[in-house]
Motif scaffolding. Structure first.
Motif, PDB file in Angstrom:
ATOM      1  N   ILE A 197     -12.201   1.288 -10.531  1.00 19.47           N
ATOM      2  CA  ILE A 197     -12.430   0.682  -9.213  1.00 19.47           C
ATOM      3  C   ILE A 197     -11.375   1.196  -8.227  1.00 19.47           C
ATOM      4  CG2 ILE A 197     -12.846  -1.470  -7.942  1.00 19.47           C
ATOM      5  CD1 ILE A 197     -14.674  -1.058 -10.375  1.00 19.47           C
ATOM      6  N   ASP A 198     -11.859   1.707  -7.103  1.00 19.03           N
ATOM      7  CA  ASP A 198     -10.984   2.423  -6.180  1.00 19.03           C
ATOM      8  C   ASP A 198     -11.256   1.994  -4.741  1.00 19.03           C
ATOM      9  OD1 ASP A 198      -9.686   4.201  -4.585  1.00 19.03           O
ATOM     10  OD2 ASP A 198     -10.758   5.984  -5.289  1.00 19.03           O
ATOM     11  N   PRO A 199     -10.531   0.974  -4.247  1.00 20.91           N
ATOM     12  CA  PRO A 199     -10.774   0.563  -2.868  1.00 20.91           C
ATOM     13  C   PRO A 199     -10.038   1.425  -1.843  1.00 20.91           C
ATOM     14  CG  PRO A 199      -9.230  -0.929  -3.893  1.00 20.91           C
ATOM     15  CD  PRO A 199      -9.497   0.160  -4.882  1.00 20.91           C
TER      16      PRO A 199
ATOM     17  N   ALA B 219      -9.796   7.669   5.929  1.00 19.38           N
ATOM     18  CA  ALA B 219     -10.803   7.552   6.999  1.00 19.38           C
ATOM     19  C   ALA B 219     -10.499   6.389   7.942  1.00 19.38           C
ATOM     20  CB  ALA B 219     -12.200   7.389   6.394  1.00 19.38           C
ATOM     21  N   TYR B 220     -10.000   5.266   7.386  1.00 23.11           N
ATOM     22  CA  TYR B 220      -9.715   4.083   8.213  1.00 23.11           C
ATOM     23  C   TYR B 220      -8.638   4.422   9.252  1.00 23.11           C
ATOM     24  CZ  TYR B 220      -8.028  -0.686   9.224  1.00 23.11           C
ATOM     25  OH  TYR B 220      -7.626  -1.849   9.840  1.00 23.11           O
ATOM     26  N   PHE B 221      -7.567   5.069   8.786  1.00 19.38           N
ATOM     27  CA  PHE B 221      -6.466   5.391   9.699  1.00 19.38           C
ATOM     28  C   PHE B 221      -6.880   6.511  10.659  1.00 19.38           C
ATOM     29  CE2 PHE B 221      -4.724   3.498   5.874  1.00 19.38           C
ATOM     30  CZ  PHE B 221      -4.102   2.394   6.443  1.00 19.38           C
TER      31      PHE B 221
ATOM     32  N   MET C 206       0.839  -1.187   0.000  1.00 17.77           N
ATOM     33  CA  MET C 206       0.000   0.000   0.000  1.00 17.77           C
ATOM     34  C   MET C 206       0.876   1.239   0.000  1.00 17.77           C
ATOM     35  SD  MET C 206      -3.346  -0.535   2.099  1.00 17.77           S
ATOM     36  CE  MET C 206      -2.701   0.535   3.352  1.00 17.77           C
ATOM     37  N   SER C 207       1.273   1.687  -1.141  1.00 16.99           N
ATOM     38  CA  SER C 207       2.248   2.754  -1.163  1.00 16.99           C
ATOM     39  C   SER C 207       1.726   4.078  -0.658  1.00 16.99           C
ATOM     40  CB  SER C 207       2.773   2.901  -2.579  1.00 16.99           C
ATOM     41  OG  SER C 207       1.714   3.236  -3.420  1.00 16.99           O
TER      42      SER C 207
ATOM     43  N   VAL D 132      -9.170  -8.556  -7.797  1.00 17.96           N
ATOM     44  CA  VAL D 132     -10.003  -9.608  -8.406  1.00 17.96           C
ATOM     45  C   VAL D 132     -10.347 -10.632  -7.323  1.00 17.96           C
ATOM     46  CG1 VAL D 132     -10.105 -11.476 -10.106  1.00 17.96           C
ATOM     47  CG2 VAL D 132      -8.912  -9.350 -10.680  1.00 17.96           C
ATOM     48  N   SER D 133      -9.323 -11.007  -6.550  1.00 17.78           N
ATOM     49  CA  SER D 133      -9.484 -12.109  -5.596  1.00 17.78           C
ATOM     50  C   SER D 133     -10.432 -11.792  -4.458  1.00 17.78           C
ATOM     51  CB  SER D 133      -8.117 -12.509  -5.025  1.00 17.78           C
ATOM     52  OG  SER D 133      -7.277 -12.873  -6.088  1.00 17.78           O
ATOM     53  N   THR D 134     -10.569 -10.497  -4.100  1.00 20.88           N
ATOM     54  CA  THR D 134     -11.530 -10.153  -3.028  1.00 20.88           C
ATOM     55  C   THR D 134     -12.827  -9.609  -3.627  1.00 20.88           C
ATOM     56  OG1 THR D 134     -10.591  -7.941  -2.851  1.00 20.88           O
ATOM     57  CG2 THR D 134      -9.736  -9.593  -1.327  1.00 20.88           C
TER      58      THR D 134
ATOM     59  N   GLY E  41      -2.452  -9.041   6.895  1.00 18.87           N
ATOM     60  CA  GLY E  41      -2.868  -7.902   6.074  1.00 18.87           C
ATOM     61  C   GLY E  41      -3.030  -6.689   6.968  1.00 18.87           C
ATOM     62  N   GLU E  42      -3.953  -5.802   6.593  1.00 15.28           N
ATOM     63  CA  GLU E  42      -4.188  -4.593   7.393  1.00 15.28           C
ATOM     64  C   GLU E  42      -5.336  -4.857   8.366  1.00 15.28           C
ATOM     65  OE1 GLU E  42      -2.592  -1.709   7.401  1.00 15.28           O
ATOM     66  OE2 GLU E  42      -1.296  -1.946   5.672  1.00 15.28           O
ATOM     67  N   ASP E  43      -5.185  -5.892   9.196  1.00 12.55           N
ATOM     68  CA  ASP E  43      -6.282  -6.237  10.090  1.00 12.55           C
ATOM     69  C   ASP E  43      -5.735  -6.546  11.467  1.00 12.55           C
ATOM     70  OD1 ASP E  43      -5.381  -9.071   9.887  1.00 12.55           O
ATOM     71  OD2 ASP E  43      -6.131  -8.875   7.840  1.00 12.55           O
TER      72      ASP E  43
HETATM   73  C1  LIG Z   1      -7.489   1.777   4.289  1.00 12.79           C
HETATM   74  C2  LIG Z   1      -8.133   0.683   3.535  1.00 12.79           C
HETATM   75  C3  LIG Z   1      -9.283   0.937   2.813  1.00 12.79           C
HETATM   76  C4  LIG Z   1      -9.900  -0.073   2.095  1.00 12.79           C
HETATM   77  N1  LIG Z   1     -11.028   0.220   1.408  1.00 12.79           N
HETATM   78  C5  LIG Z   1     -11.593  -0.732   0.645  1.00 12.79           C
HETATM   79  C6  LIG Z   1     -12.724  -0.429  -0.153  1.00 12.79           C
HETATM   80  O1  LIG Z   1     -13.224   0.684  -0.136  1.00 12.79           O
HETATM   81  N2  LIG Z   1     -13.233  -1.399  -0.943  1.00 12.79           N
HETATM   82  C7  LIG Z   1     -12.687  -2.656  -0.992  1.00 12.79           C
HETATM   83  O2  LIG Z   1     -13.179  -3.485  -1.756  1.00 12.79           O
HETATM   84  N3  LIG Z   1     -11.626  -2.981  -0.219  1.00 12.79           N
HETATM   85  C8  LIG Z   1     -11.066  -2.056   0.586  1.00 12.79           C
HETATM   86  N4  LIG Z   1      -9.980  -2.366   1.342  1.00 12.79           N
HETATM   87  C9  LIG Z   1      -9.460  -3.757   1.366  1.00 12.79           C
HETATM   88  C10 LIG Z   1      -8.379  -4.074   0.315  1.00 12.79           C
HETATM   89  O3  LIG Z   1      -7.787  -2.936  -0.215  1.00 12.79           O
HETATM   90  C11 LIG Z   1      -8.958  -4.968  -0.770  1.00 12.79           C
HETATM   91  O4  LIG Z   1      -9.382  -6.178  -0.196  1.00 12.79           O
HETATM   92  C12 LIG Z   1      -7.985  -5.273  -1.929  1.00 12.79           C
HETATM   93  O5  LIG Z   1      -8.740  -5.818  -2.970  1.00 12.79           O
HETATM   94  C13 LIG Z   1      -6.859  -6.217  -1.564  1.00 12.79           C
HETATM   95  O6  LIG Z   1      -5.900  -6.192  -2.620  1.00 12.79           O
HETATM   96  P1  LIG Z   1      -4.357  -6.547  -2.324  1.00 12.79           P
HETATM   97  O7  LIG Z   1      -3.610  -6.435  -3.587  1.00 12.79           O
HETATM   98  O8  LIG Z   1      -3.861  -5.747  -1.194  1.00 12.79           O
HETATM   99  O9  LIG Z   1      -4.519  -8.071  -1.943  1.00 12.79           O
HETATM  100  P2  LIG Z   1      -3.865  -8.893  -0.755  1.00 12.79           P
HETATM  101  O10 LIG Z   1      -4.252  -8.296   0.544  1.00 12.79           O
HETATM  102  O11 LIG Z   1      -2.430  -9.081  -0.990  1.00 12.79           O
HETATM  103  O12 LIG Z   1      -4.617 -10.289  -0.938  1.00 12.79           O
HETATM  104  C14 LIG Z   1      -6.001 -10.379  -0.748  1.00 12.79           C
HETATM  105  C15 LIG Z   1      -6.485 -11.799  -1.036  1.00 12.79           C
HETATM  106  O13 LIG Z   1      -6.333 -12.085  -2.412  1.00 12.79           O
HETATM  107  C16 LIG Z   1      -5.460 -13.192  -2.628  1.00 12.79           C
HETATM  108  N5  LIG Z   1      -4.659 -12.864  -3.787  1.00 12.79           N
HETATM  109  C17 LIG Z   1      -3.900 -11.758  -3.977  1.00 12.79           C
HETATM  110  N6  LIG Z   1      -3.356 -11.789  -5.208  1.00 12.79           N
HETATM  111  C18 LIG Z   1      -3.787 -12.934  -5.808  1.00 12.79           C
HETATM  112  C19 LIG Z   1      -3.577 -13.546  -7.061  1.00 12.79           C
HETATM  113  N7  LIG Z   1      -2.816 -12.978  -7.979  1.00 12.79           N
HETATM  114  N8  LIG Z   1      -4.157 -14.744  -7.325  1.00 12.79           N
HETATM  115  C20 LIG Z   1      -4.962 -15.341  -6.404  1.00 12.79           C
HETATM  116  N9  LIG Z   1      -5.183 -14.805  -5.192  1.00 12.79           N
HETATM  117  C21 LIG Z   1      -4.615 -13.617  -4.888  1.00 12.79           C
HETATM  118  C22 LIG Z   1      -4.670 -13.338  -1.340  1.00 12.79           C
HETATM  119  O14 LIG Z   1      -4.249 -14.664  -1.131  1.00 12.79           O
HETATM  120  C23 LIG Z   1      -5.700 -12.886  -0.315  1.00 12.79           C
HETATM  121  O15 LIG Z   1      -6.566 -13.963  -0.039  1.00 12.79           O
HETATM  122  C24 LIG Z   1      -9.350  -1.376   2.098  1.00 12.79           C
HETATM  123  C25 LIG Z   1      -8.177  -1.628   2.813  1.00 12.79           C
HETATM  124  C26 LIG Z   1      -7.580  -0.631   3.547  1.00 12.79           C
HETATM  125  C27 LIG Z   1      -6.347  -0.951   4.317  1.00 12.79           C
END
Ligand SMILES: Cc1cc2nc3c(=O)[nH]c(=O)nc-3n(C[C@H](O)[C@H](O)[C@H](O)COP(=O)(O)OP(=O)(O)OC[C@H]3O[C@@H](n4cnc5c(N)ncnc54)[C@H](O)[C@@H]3O)c2cc1C
Length: 483
Positions: A157-159, A349-351, A1-2, A169-171, A58-60
């Motif tokens: 898409i902007d999480p 907002a989370y932080f 998370m840069s 994609v995975s979440t 992760g961030e949990d």
């Molecule tokens: C401050 C903050 C705000 C956030 N706000 C939102 C929001 O508004 N909406 C939202 O949807 N989410 C939000 N999130 C959660 C997070 O950003 C998402 O879940 C995001 O999609 C995770 O992506 P990542 O690259 O960090 O995945 P990771 O955390 O690295 O991995 C997530 C999951 O995906 C799997 N995975 C990762 N890459 C692959 C791959 N290539 N192939 C198969 N599996 C894989 C991992 O094994 C894990 O199970 C937030 C998080 C934070 C910290």
């Protein structure tokens, strides 16, 4: 998370021991595998504890379970090579994108190999005329938009976090723009996936629709690393709107803010973003992000995309609706700088919420209900939280009926811990009664498995059947989604 400050990571020695399970390789076999991987990938195999700890959460607030080793991979073929060996030795595999997930998805509960995909960061193809692109899994959403910025198109898409496309994609991620552009479910056209036994398959394609067979793209989207490793993603893109304007309005009470949202959605005003912050969350953001000109009151953040005329019309309609629910404080952020400052505060907002009680643990809810039930769900959540005496700010992508309550509690205080868990349970129960879901966008991961059962009952048995067929040795991210 840069672009985000990181949550505190554990110091060496604070991490949890992996759970031993007869299904998986013993210590000797694991060491043999690591030796083989080191021969193949050299310095890209890491066994030092700090690197493993960085990848074991992760961030949990679910703690840290480090994997046995972390391997940085660069191509689909390398992933296939690694998967064949892990399949042979029966060693668990946890794919890692940017590490921003919030439901314990990255805990290496049974040890194993964490594949860090962040160096698979190439944008492979941009088809501006068809508005699609193909990227490697580790490309972050911010990097992709940088690459696209001179072509008049963007990926919406902007999480909030600068997540990787593969992780999103995975979440089945979404975020602030989903009310207009949909979630990852709507914007992923196809994938390259390495199966648990090391085969390389392609799903979907570049055509905008297809009726060819089962929709494997949708199955892998949201599978949280439990079915295979995604190495490439075909994405839909969208034209950059000619006019973008942001606005905020404040209300005396939460009910009026939520009723405004419901009316805006029912009038089909095509807002691009509509975000709610309750008074506590607003207080946190004012302090944390130095927001000026705001009171600590329930607040809506809006963004409008379109032409000059369509945006003006949307704003007029919104203002009329908000005033009818008693809002008098409108702020317009017309310049790019003002708009960015506003959304930066929203993304932090989370932080900001965590900073309300430094050192506290946080349980994040992710309820999503039909829009007509939103007022009942949010007002119920605020009332229940008040009764616990815990600090519980609320923030939400309310245009989709999705909101998060961050339940802050002291990990050492058993009474607070129990109250936090009970509050989360009662909010999920309410969401399910209202025909909603326990998770709109964060996923089930490790933390919400009991809620998946409540939500889908017998359907979970069908999911388990699919998992058993696709990953017979159960090596893909074990202990996530269900046991
Ligand atoms: C401050 C903050 C705000 C956030 N706000 C939102 C929001 O508004 N909406 C939202 O949807 N989410 C939000 N999130 C959660 C997070 O950003 C998402 O879940 C995001 O999609 C995770 O992506 P990542 O690259 O960090 O995945 P990771 O955390 O690295 O991995 C997530 C999951 O995906 C799997 N995975 C990762 N890459 C692959 C791959 N290539 N192939 C198969 N599996 C894989 C991992 O094994 C894990 O199970 C937030 C998080 C934070 C910290």
């Amino acid at each position: 998370m840069s672009s985000q400050p990181s949550a505190p990571k554990p110091l060496s020695g604070q991490s949890q021991q992996p759970l031993k399970h007869a299904l998986y390789a013993n210590e000797e076999q694991r060491q043999q595998l690591i030796a083989e991987l080191t021969e193949l990938f050299g310095e890209r195999v890491h066994t030092a504890l700090p690197v493993r700890e960085q990848h074991g959460q992760g961030e949990d607030s679910y703690g840290c379970y480090p994997p046995d080793a972390v391997v940085y991979l660069h191509s689909t073929e390398e992933v296939a090579e690694l998967m064949q060996r892990c399949h042979h030795y029966r060693v668990p595999v946890i794919p890692f994108g940017a590490g921003s997930s919030v439901e314990g998805q990255l805990l290496a509960l049974h040890g194993g190999i964490c594949i860090d995909l962040s160096e698979m960061d190439q944008v492979l193809q941009v088809n501006a005329e068809d508005m699609d692109c193909r990227v490697q899994t580790g490309v972050t959403r911010e990097a992709l938009n940088q690459e696209l910025r001179y072509q008049g198109i963007f990926f919406p898409i902007d999480p909030g976090a600068n997540a990787s496309i593969g992780g999103m994609v995975s979440t089945r991620a979404s975020g602030t723009n989903a009310v207009r552009y949909g979630t990852m479910r709507d914007n992923v056209m196809g994938l390259t996936v390495v199966t648990p036994d090391g085969r390389i398959i392609k799903t979907g394609g570049r055509s905008r629709k297809s009726s060819a067979g089962y929709d494997l793209t949708r199955l892998y989207t949201g599978s949280e690393g439990t079915l295979g490793v995604i190495t490439e993603v075909q994405l839909k893109l969208h034209p950059i709107p000619t006019v973008i304007k942001a606005a905020t309005c404040q209300f005396e009470d939460l009910a009026s803010a939520v009723d405004t949202v419901i009316s805006v959605m029912q009038c089909a005003i095509p807002v691009a973003r509509i975000e709610l912050l309750n008074h506590l969350q607003m207080q946190a953001c004012i302090n944390y992000s130095d927001l000026t000109g705001f009171d600590a009151k329930p607040t809506l953040f809006f963004e409008f995309h379109g032409t000059e005329a369509s945006v003006a019309e949307q704003i007029d309609l919104l203002q009329e609706i908000a005033e009818s629910f008693g809002s008098s404080q409108f702020n317009w952020a017309e310049s790019t700088e003002d708009r960015n400052a506003l959304w930066k505060a929203r993304h932090q907002a989370y932080f900001a919420a965590l900073s309300l009680l430094p050192g506290a643990s946080a349980l994040t809810t992710d309820l999503c209900v039909p829009i007509s039930a939103l007022a009942e769900a949010i007002l119920f959540a605020e009332k229940e939280a008040l009764m616990t005496g815990l600090t519980c700010p609320i923030v939400g992508h309310v245009g989709d009926g999705n909101f998060h309550m961050l339940i802050l509690f002291d990990e050492q205080n058993q009474e607070q811990k129990t109250k936090a868990k009970q509050l989360s349970q009662s909010l999920v129960k309410k969401a399910l009664e209202l025909e909603g879901t326990c998770t709109g966008e964060h996923g089930i991961g490790f933390g919400k498995k009991e809620y998946l059962l409540q939500e889908h009952g017998e359907g979970v048995e069908v999911m388990k059947g699919l998992k058993a067929m696709m990953d017979p040795h159960c090596i893909m991210n074990p202990g996530k989604v269900f046991d």
